[in-house]
Design an enzyme around this catalytic site. Structure first.
Site, PDB file in Angstrom:
ATOM      1  N   CYS A 136      72.134  21.131   5.098  1.00  0.00           N
ATOM      2  CA  CYS A 136      70.908  21.769   5.588  1.00  0.00           C
ATOM      3  C   CYS A 136      69.817  21.540   4.536  1.00  0.00           C
ATOM      4  O   CYS A 136      70.040  21.733   3.348  1.00  0.00           O
ATOM      5  CB  CYS A 136      71.129  23.257   5.834  1.00  0.00           C
ATOM      6  SG  CYS A 136      72.343  23.557   7.129  1.00  0.00           S
ATOM      7  N   CYS A 366      70.264  34.059  -0.740  1.00  0.00           N
ATOM      8  CA  CYS A 366      70.761  33.134   0.269  1.00  0.00           C
ATOM      9  C   CYS A 366      70.230  31.737   0.049  1.00  0.00           C
ATOM     10  O   CYS A 366      69.033  31.527  -0.116  1.00  0.00           O
ATOM     11  CB  CYS A 366      70.314  33.597   1.654  1.00  0.00           C
ATOM     12  SG  CYS A 366      71.471  34.714   2.375  1.00  0.00           S
TER      13      CYS A 366
HETATM   14  N1  SAH Z   1      77.126  27.864   6.076  1.00  0.00           N
HETATM   15  C1  SAH Z   1      76.905  29.194   6.564  1.00  0.00           C
HETATM   16  C2  SAH Z   1      76.914  30.273   5.513  1.00  0.00           C
HETATM   17  C3  SAH Z   1      76.209  30.018   4.212  1.00  0.00           C
HETATM   18  S1  SAH Z   1      74.493  30.240   4.061  1.00  0.00           S
HETATM   19  C4  SAH Z   1      75.619  29.236   7.366  1.00  0.00           C
HETATM   20  O1  SAH Z   1      74.874  28.281   7.322  1.00  0.00           O
HETATM   21  O2  SAH Z   1      75.391  30.215   8.071  1.00  0.00           O
HETATM   22  C5  SAH Z   1      74.070  31.877   4.459  1.00  0.00           C
HETATM   23  C6  SAH Z   1      72.694  31.978   5.086  1.00  0.00           C
HETATM   24  O3  SAH Z   1      71.643  31.612   4.165  1.00  0.00           O
HETATM   25  C7  SAH Z   1      72.518  31.049   6.266  1.00  0.00           C
HETATM   26  O4  SAH Z   1      71.857  31.709   7.298  1.00  0.00           O
HETATM   27  C8  SAH Z   1      71.655  29.953   5.684  1.00  0.00           C
HETATM   28  O5  SAH Z   1      70.987  29.214   6.665  1.00  0.00           O
HETATM   29  C9  SAH Z   1      70.735  30.757   4.801  1.00  0.00           C
HETATM   30  N2  SAH Z   1      70.000  29.956   3.827  1.00  0.00           N
HETATM   31  C10 SAH Z   1      70.351  28.780   3.287  1.00  0.00           C
HETATM   32  N3  SAH Z   1      69.417  28.351   2.429  1.00  0.00           N
HETATM   33  C11 SAH Z   1      68.450  29.291   2.417  1.00  0.00           C
HETATM   34  C12 SAH Z   1      67.227  29.434   1.704  1.00  0.00           C
HETATM   35  N4  SAH Z   1      66.850  28.526   0.829  1.00  0.00           N
HETATM   36  N5  SAH Z   1      66.480  30.534   1.936  1.00  0.00           N
HETATM   37  C13 SAH Z   1      66.887  31.482   2.810  1.00  0.00           C
HETATM   38  N6  SAH Z   1      68.046  31.416   3.492  1.00  0.00           N
HETATM   39  C14 SAH Z   1      68.812  30.337   3.312  1.00  0.00           C
END
Ligand code: SAH
Length: 375
Positions: A136, A366
């Site tokens: 991502c 997160c």
């Molecule tokens: N792989 C799983 C869980 C890990 S991330 C998932 O994608 O749901 C946990 C959450 O943090 C997810 O909703 C993800 O999209 C979010 N996240 C990732 N990078 C982020 C960022 N830089 N700022 C805010 N949220 C983020």
């Protein structure tokens, strides 16, 4: 603020070949634990004693289990309790109530977990993989690539350590219990389905075979791996499901969350809705608000429409301002834009709460977990 490291352990981890971590007591089912103890020449009831020490007293060191004879303990330590995690560094924020731990695993792989204490609950954010393969574009872990899946015991050990630290009163506010676990650390939990599911079983199993947590207080967060979401719905353990959506349209979502080219927005939402129908648990939609990228009013409207098209009362939205990662060209939405986004969703009747960004100053929020070494 970077707090004083607590329980710093600088012993170098054993660096074996990357691969499967050694089997641990916690990887075994209660039946297998009895077998394992018997194979080591011990009485079957020792398995229950060990489980009580581990899950009730939160002790992972059989040397402290003094109701077992010394020779028995030595044998069990050697056979069933390899050290899987070493706390390499801890950082604190929010007056000590947010604690991020960098763990070294047996093979030198690294993961992080983040413990957050609130007025009425304590939440541990755990890692389920070292790195992540889903790339991502806004997520720090996503930039690392996948090193490997964690074993059940490696995940449960993160939880046990946090629960123990809370019970010991190490987090300001007096001794307390761990109430919530969220799979929102490093990794995609549903890409490590078996170990994550076994972990969930350990978390919700009543004492002495597990931590006795409530399934609703365990949140599995996913990019939207549809077959695995459908499988999760049928497990009979109604954990809370969070779907990381971040865009209501395929064009943008495929850019932000590349796995969208495999399972589209509509397919992921359909599966999330099925999860609600089967489990009765309201699903969370995660949405990191990225300035001028996905925070447009029309996207809030489109999201509201797509959610309502599937029913009412089955979902709530959790927008979170983007936590910028190092080198990212993106930043969090303007607060007024954020408010407008929330207001639009609410106008569609979607319960919406902005998620907090606890721990951002220690890169513990997160999407910021990257398990860097000490600089
Ligand atoms: N792989 C799983 C869980 C890990 S991330 C998932 O994608 O749901 C946990 C959450 O943090 C997810 O909703 C993800 O999209 C979010 N996240 C990732 N990078 C982020 C960022 N830089 N700022 C805010 N949220 C983020």
């Amino acid at each position: 603020m970077t707090g004083t490291p607590v329980r710093l352990d600088l012993s170098s981890p054993s660096r074996g070949p990357r691969g499967k971590p050694p089997k641990h007591f916690v990887d075994l089912t209660p039946e297998q634990r009895v077998e394992a103890v018997t194979e080591l020449g011990e009485k079957p009831f020792r398995a229950k004693q060990l489980a009580t020490h581990y899950f009730t007293h939160l002790t992972n060191d059989p040397a402290l289990m003094t109701d077992l004879p010394k020779a028995t303990r030595d044998k069990l330590v050697e056979g069933l309790f390899p050290q899987l995690l070493t706390a390499h560094r801890t950082q604190t924020a929010d007056k000590g109530t947010t604690v991020k731990t960098l763990w070294h695993l047996f093979d030198g792989a690294k993961v992080e977990s983040v413990l957050m204490r609130y007025a009425n609950r304590t939440t541990l954010c755990v890692s389920s993989q070292a790195g992540c393969g889903l790339a991502c574009s806004f997520c720090a872990t996503g930039q690392l690539g996948l090193t490997r899946n964690l074993s059940t015991a490696e995940i449960v050990e993160q939880v046990r350590a946090a629960a123990r630290s809370l019970a010991d009163g190490e987090v300001p506010g007096g001794p307390t219990r761990l109430s919530n676990v969220v799979f929102m650390g490093m990794g995609e939990p549903l890409a490590n389905y078996k170990s994550v599911m076994e972990t969930v079983r350990r978390l919700v199993a009543p004492a002495p075979d597990g931590l006795g947590m409530s399934a609703r207080n365990v949140t599995v967060s996913t990019v939207g791996m549809v077959p695995a979401m459908d499988r999760l719905a049928k497990e009979g353990i109604p954990v809370t499901l969070a779907l990381s959506l971040h865009a209501p349209d395929d064009e943008l979502r495929s850019e932000l969350v590349p796995v969208n080219t495999r399972w589209s927005v509509d397919e992921a939402l359909d599966s999330a809705h099925r999860y609600f129908e089967v489990t009765g648990r309201r699903v969370s939609i995660e949405y990191a608000l990225i300035r001028d990228i996905n925070d447009h009013a029309w996207r809030a409207d489109l999201l509201g429409e797509k959610l309502n098209a599937r029913g009412r009362g089955w979902v709530h939205c959790n927008p979170i301002p983007l936590n910028p990662t190092p080198g990212s060209k993106w930043t969090a939405s303007d607060p007024r834009v954020e408010q407008e986004f929330v207001a639009r969703l609410r106008a569609h009747g979607i319960p919406t709460t902005i998620r907090d960004t606890r721990g951002s100053e220690i890169d513990g929020a997160c999407g910021q977990l990257a398990a860097e070494e000490d600089e």
